[in-house]
Design an enzyme around this catalytic site. Structure first.
Site, PDB file in Angstrom:
ATOM      1  N   SER A 123       1.292   0.568  -0.837  1.00  0.00           N
ATOM      2  CA  SER A 123       1.043  -0.322   0.285  1.00  0.00           C
ATOM      3  C   SER A 123       1.884  -0.006   1.517  1.00  0.00           C
ATOM      4  O   SER A 123       1.817   1.090   2.049  1.00  0.00           O
ATOM      5  CB  SER A 123       1.268  -1.754  -0.179  1.00  0.00           C
ATOM      6  OG  SER A 123       0.899  -2.637   0.841  1.00  0.00           O
ATOM      7  N   HIS A 124       2.730  -0.949   1.886  1.00  0.00           N
ATOM      8  CA  HIS A 124       3.505  -0.836   3.128  1.00  0.00           C
ATOM      9  C   HIS A 124       4.804  -0.070   2.912  1.00  0.00           C
ATOM     10  O   HIS A 124       5.568   0.100   3.853  1.00  0.00           O
ATOM     11  CB  HIS A 124       3.832  -2.242   3.616  1.00  0.00           C
ATOM     12  CG  HIS A 124       4.453  -3.070   2.539  1.00  0.00           C
ATOM     13  ND1 HIS A 124       3.738  -3.506   1.442  1.00  0.00           N
ATOM     14  CD2 HIS A 124       5.717  -3.487   2.351  1.00  0.00           C
ATOM     15  CE1 HIS A 124       4.538  -4.169   0.642  1.00  0.00           C
ATOM     16  NE2 HIS A 124       5.754  -4.170   1.166  1.00  0.00           N
ATOM     17  N   ASP A 158      -1.463  -1.444   7.461  1.00  0.00           N
ATOM     18  CA  ASP A 158      -0.399  -0.860   6.636  1.00  0.00           C
ATOM     19  C   ASP A 158      -0.860   0.409   5.924  1.00  0.00           C
ATOM     20  O   ASP A 158      -1.953   0.920   6.186  1.00  0.00           O
ATOM     21  CB  ASP A 158       0.112  -1.885   5.628  1.00  0.00           C
ATOM     22  CG  ASP A 158      -0.911  -2.199   4.555  1.00  0.00           C
ATOM     23  OD1 ASP A 158      -2.116  -2.056   4.832  1.00  0.00           O
ATOM     24  OD2 ASP A 158      -0.518  -2.585   3.444  1.00  0.00           O
ATOM     25  N   ASP A 175      -2.125   1.167   3.027  1.00  0.00           N
ATOM     26  CA  ASP A 175      -3.415   1.229   2.330  1.00  0.00           C
ATOM     27  C   ASP A 175      -4.492   0.382   3.007  1.00  0.00           C
ATOM     28  O   ASP A 175      -5.571   0.192   2.448  1.00  0.00           O
ATOM     29  CB  ASP A 175      -3.252   0.810   0.862  1.00  0.00           C
ATOM     30  CG  ASP A 175      -2.742  -0.604   0.704  1.00  0.00           C
ATOM     31  OD1 ASP A 175      -2.015  -1.092   1.590  1.00  0.00           O
ATOM     32  OD2 ASP A 175      -3.072  -1.245  -0.315  1.00  0.00           O
ATOM     33  N   ASP A 187      -4.804  -2.845   3.812  1.00  0.00           N
ATOM     34  CA  ASP A 187      -5.181  -4.231   3.506  1.00  0.00           C
ATOM     35  C   ASP A 187      -4.417  -5.253   4.348  1.00  0.00           C
ATOM     36  O   ASP A 187      -4.819  -6.401   4.429  1.00  0.00           O
ATOM     37  CB  ASP A 187      -5.074  -4.533   2.001  1.00  0.00           C
ATOM     38  CG  ASP A 187      -3.702  -4.263   1.421  1.00  0.00           C
ATOM     39  OD1 ASP A 187      -2.798  -3.853   2.185  1.00  0.00           O
ATOM     40  OD2 ASP A 187      -3.538  -4.453   0.194  1.00  0.00           O
ATOM     41  N   ARG A 188      -3.323  -4.844   4.976  1.00  0.00           N
ATOM     42  CA  ARG A 188      -2.577  -5.796   5.815  1.00  0.00           C
ATOM     43  C   ARG A 188      -2.945  -5.630   7.285  1.00  0.00           C
ATOM     44  O   ARG A 188      -3.427  -4.585   7.695  1.00  0.00           O
ATOM     45  CB  ARG A 188      -1.072  -5.555   5.680  1.00  0.00           C
ATOM     46  CG  ARG A 188      -0.541  -5.803   4.303  1.00  0.00           C
ATOM     47  CD  ARG A 188       0.952  -5.643   4.273  1.00  0.00           C
ATOM     48  NE  ARG A 188       1.447  -5.961   2.941  1.00  0.00           N
ATOM     49  CZ  ARG A 188       2.673  -6.369   2.682  1.00  0.00           C
ATOM     50  NH1 ARG A 188       3.552  -6.493   3.662  1.00  0.00           N
ATOM     51  NH2 ARG A 188       3.044  -6.646   1.446  1.00  0.00           N
ATOM     52  N   LYS A 237      -7.392  -8.152   0.312  1.00  0.00           N
ATOM     53  CA  LYS A 237      -7.207  -8.482   1.713  1.00  0.00           C
ATOM     54  C   LYS A 237      -7.638  -7.279   2.541  1.00  0.00           C
ATOM     55  O   LYS A 237      -7.718  -6.161   2.019  1.00  0.00           O
ATOM     56  CB  LYS A 237      -5.784  -8.906   1.987  1.00  0.00           C
ATOM     57  CG  LYS A 237      -4.699  -7.928   1.604  1.00  0.00           C
ATOM     58  CD  LYS A 237      -3.365  -8.627   1.740  1.00  0.00           C
ATOM     59  CE  LYS A 237      -2.197  -7.711   1.476  1.00  0.00           C
ATOM     60  NZ  LYS A 237      -1.912  -7.561   0.035  1.00  0.00           N
TER      61      LYS A 237
HETATM   62  C1  G16 Z   1       1.204  -7.388  -2.123  1.00  0.00           C
HETATM   63  C2  G16 Z   1       0.300  -8.455  -2.662  1.00  0.00           C
HETATM   64  C3  G16 Z   1       0.312  -9.637  -1.738  1.00  0.00           C
HETATM   65  C4  G16 Z   1       1.735 -10.129  -1.537  1.00  0.00           C
HETATM   66  C5  G16 Z   1       2.584  -8.999  -1.021  1.00  0.00           C
HETATM   67  C6  G16 Z   1       4.044  -9.367  -0.921  1.00  0.00           C
HETATM   68  O1  G16 Z   1       0.701  -6.900  -0.925  1.00  0.00           O
HETATM   69  O2  G16 Z   1      -1.012  -7.984  -2.798  1.00  0.00           O
HETATM   70  O3  G16 Z   1      -0.482 -10.629  -2.315  1.00  0.00           O
HETATM   71  O4  G16 Z   1       1.766 -11.203  -0.653  1.00  0.00           O
HETATM   72  O5  G16 Z   1       2.501  -7.902  -1.891  1.00  0.00           O
HETATM   73  O6  G16 Z   1       4.517  -9.627  -2.191  1.00  0.00           O
HETATM   74  P1  G16 Z   1       6.050  -9.795  -2.479  1.00  0.00           P
HETATM   75  O7  G16 Z   1       6.496 -10.955  -1.619  1.00  0.00           O
HETATM   76  O8  G16 Z   1       6.138 -10.066  -3.938  1.00  0.00           O
HETATM   77  O9  G16 Z   1       6.740  -8.527  -2.036  1.00  0.00           O
HETATM   78  P2  G16 Z   1       0.585  -5.351  -0.664  1.00  0.00           P
HETATM   79  O10 G16 Z   1       0.042  -5.241   0.730  1.00  0.00           O
HETATM   80  O11 G16 Z   1       1.985  -4.825  -0.814  1.00  0.00           O
HETATM   81  O12 G16 Z   1      -0.323  -4.841  -1.719  1.00  0.00           O
END
Ligand code: G16
Length: 544
Positions: free
Chosen positions: A113-114, A278, A280, A282-283, A377
């Protein structure tokens, strides 16, 4: 071509977090590490023989190598067909779209992800089920349980598949189809939004925008949709070429890590609209000219204006938000007379609500917004939703949000992250807050009185499953909230997240900087959790 059965021993650390298994690349590169986890996924599933699997990732370092291993293991384990994005690329929402469109059995999405990418940075893998969404907890728990016992995996001995050429290839009995990574997703977007109207907005000469793809996966998607299809000038998409290390950046669309975009939108002669996505895809982060829209407000504004958008003009069945997300969306739901669901952090918790038709829009404070069009997302979807609203309302981003606050009041909101905290210290901090839980209700901190304090627990209204210990909430009698939670996505030490929210009905105070408006709550949070002392850090590493 031979199928090899390889003896292996378990790794103890393959517990999926908030969104799959995320580790440093060298961890994944250990002999058998990735293979063990992939075999644990397959061993936890039933009935996939001859079925279709979707595979793709955000293009980060190790994406291609991991895909070759997964393809050969899918062949050895009896899948019939794998759809893989060209170049190994599929954004997370596009992977969800492809799973759904092709009625695939499931998908494997490769992304951290990010988090940064590169030889010593992060990599990740998660399994998505047939609805296109992240596997629910019962599946991730089964995968983890299997990973602790695994003693062998199956892999085909074969040459690598050419991931860059569209078309079909055979790996033993498995058909591998390399598909256009963008086409299905772009078609879905066109079915939801008023592309003609957005096109008029973008070519009218009055409106200027830019999108920062942060050298991550959305570059090809954003260029195809905004520049080629909707007519935005070439160069609207910044950093549009996906790179294995994201150009050395941190592909997290927030005010700290997307600073180049923030400088443009807060600089002189700023465009009207800016967005970032981000690693991937989704953000999303939404900016107007000299104006930042918090993700919580963004969800509320999209919900309040959904009827302006073709795909949602029939109305919303309900809204869902994660617990730490502000309650701005709840106010919109109340006005619309629909339900608002509060779930734990993690997109996987929205799946059942979307499948059951209980929620149409979902959102999280962590820069995630989406709907029932896929089960992830979706960053570019959120950008298009905003552009559709802007095209219809012909007002600025700032005007739209300020009018929203006038109507509903402002849920002033901020999140403070303390990253890379020593894990033991972070656990002790949470334990200390937990210990105070029985004594906090009724306690006064200046003008604030604690109304309740609990560790959030969620009972899924569809399947009755219960998820406990999802973050400590301290609620005050005036509706303000402080939430303490440890992130489930970091790969280094622990990340403490402190979420702060207060409600401001007074329009005259809506212009206040959230850090000033929340100053008392920030002090109270430190008093309760002794954050500075416990973490050894003077201030948060990221404030959004
Ligand atoms: C993931 C989850 C999201 C979550 C985020 C932050 O996002 O899919 O639902 O809100 O992590 O999670 P945490 O607060 O546990 O770090 P992504 O974009 O990283 O896949």
């Amino acid at each position: 071509m031979n199928i090899r059965t390889v003896a292996t021993t378990p790794f103890a650390d393959q517990k999926p977090g908030t969104s799959g298994l995320r580790k440093k690349v060298p961890v994944f590169q250990q002999p058998h590490y990735l293979e063990n986890f992939v075999q644990s996924i397959f061993d936890s599933l039933e009935g996939y023989q001859g079925e279709t699997l979707v595979v793709g990732g955000d293009g980060r370092y190790y994406n291609r190598q991991a895909i070759q291993i997964i393809l050969k293991m899918a062949a050895a384990n009896g899948f019939g067909r794998v759809l893989v994005g060209q170049g190994g690329i599929l954004s997370t929402p596009a992977a969800s779209c492809v799973i759904r469109k092709n009625q695939a059995f499931g998908g494997i999405v490769l992304s951290a992800s990010h988090n940064p990418g590169g030889p010593n940075e992060d990599f990740g893998i998660k399994y998505n089920i047939s609805n296109g969404g992240p596997a629910p907890e019962k599946v991730t728990e089964a995968i983890f349980a299997r990973s602790k016992k695994i003693d062998q995996y199956r892999i085909l001995e074969a040459a690598d598949v050419d991931l860059d050429q569209l078309g079909s290839a055979k790996l033993g009995d498995l058909t591998v189809e390399v598909i256009d990574a963008v086409a299905d997703y772009a078609g879905l977007m066109e079915s939801l939004f008023d592309f003609d109207r957005i096109h008029q907005l973008l070519v009218g000469g009055q409106f200027r925008m830019c999108i920062d793809s942060m050298h991550a996966v959305t570059g090809p998607y954003a260029r195809a949709i905004f520049e080629q299809r909707l007519g935005a000038p070439t160069g609207t998409v910044l950093n549009g070429i996906p790179l294995e290390d994201f150009g050395g950046g941190h592909p997290d669309p927030n005010l700290v890590y997307a600073h180049d975009l923030v400088q443009i939108l807060f600089g002189s002669n700023a465009p009207d609209f800016g967005a970032a996505s981000d690693g991937d895809g989704d953000r999303n982060m939404i900016l107007g000219s000299k104006f930042f829209v918090t993700p919580s407000d963004s969800l509320a504004v999209l919900a309040a204006n959904a009827k302006l958008v073709p795909g949602y003009k029939a109305g919303l069945a309900g809204i869902a938000r994660s617990m730490p997300t502000s309650q701005a969306a709840d106010r919109v739901a109340a006005k619309l007379g629909i339900d608002c669901y509060e779930t734990p952090t993690g997109w996987k918790f929205f799946g059942n609500l979307l499948d059951a038709g209980k929620a149409t829009l979902c959102g999280e404070e962590s820069f995630g917004t989406g709907s029932d069009h896929v089960r992830e997302k979706d960053g570019l979807w959120a950008v298009l939703f905003w552009l559709n609203i802007l095209a219809v309302r012909q007002e600025s981003v700032k005007q739209i949000v300020q009018e929203h606050w006038q109507q509903y009041g402002r849920n002033v909101y901020s999140r403070h992250d303390y990253e890379a905290v020593d894990s033991d210290r972070a656990a002790t901090l949470i334990k200390q807050v937990n210990n105070q839980m029985p004594t906090l209700p009724g306690k006064k901190f200046g003008a604030y009185e604690v109304e309740y304090c609990d560790d959030f627990s969620y009972t899924d209204p569809v399947d009755g499953s219960i998820s406990k210990n999802q973050g400590i909430r301290v609620g005050f009698t005036d509706g303000s909230r402080i939430v303490f939670r440890l992130s489930g996505t970091g790969t280094q030490g622990a990340t403490l997240r402190l979420y702060l929210e207060s409600y401001e009905p007074n329009v005259a105070k809506h212009g206040l900087d959230p850090q000033d408006a929340l100053a008392d709550l920030i002090t109270i949070a430190d008093e309760i959790a002794q954050i500075r002392e416990s973490t050894g850090m003077d201030r948060p590493t990221v404030i959004t």
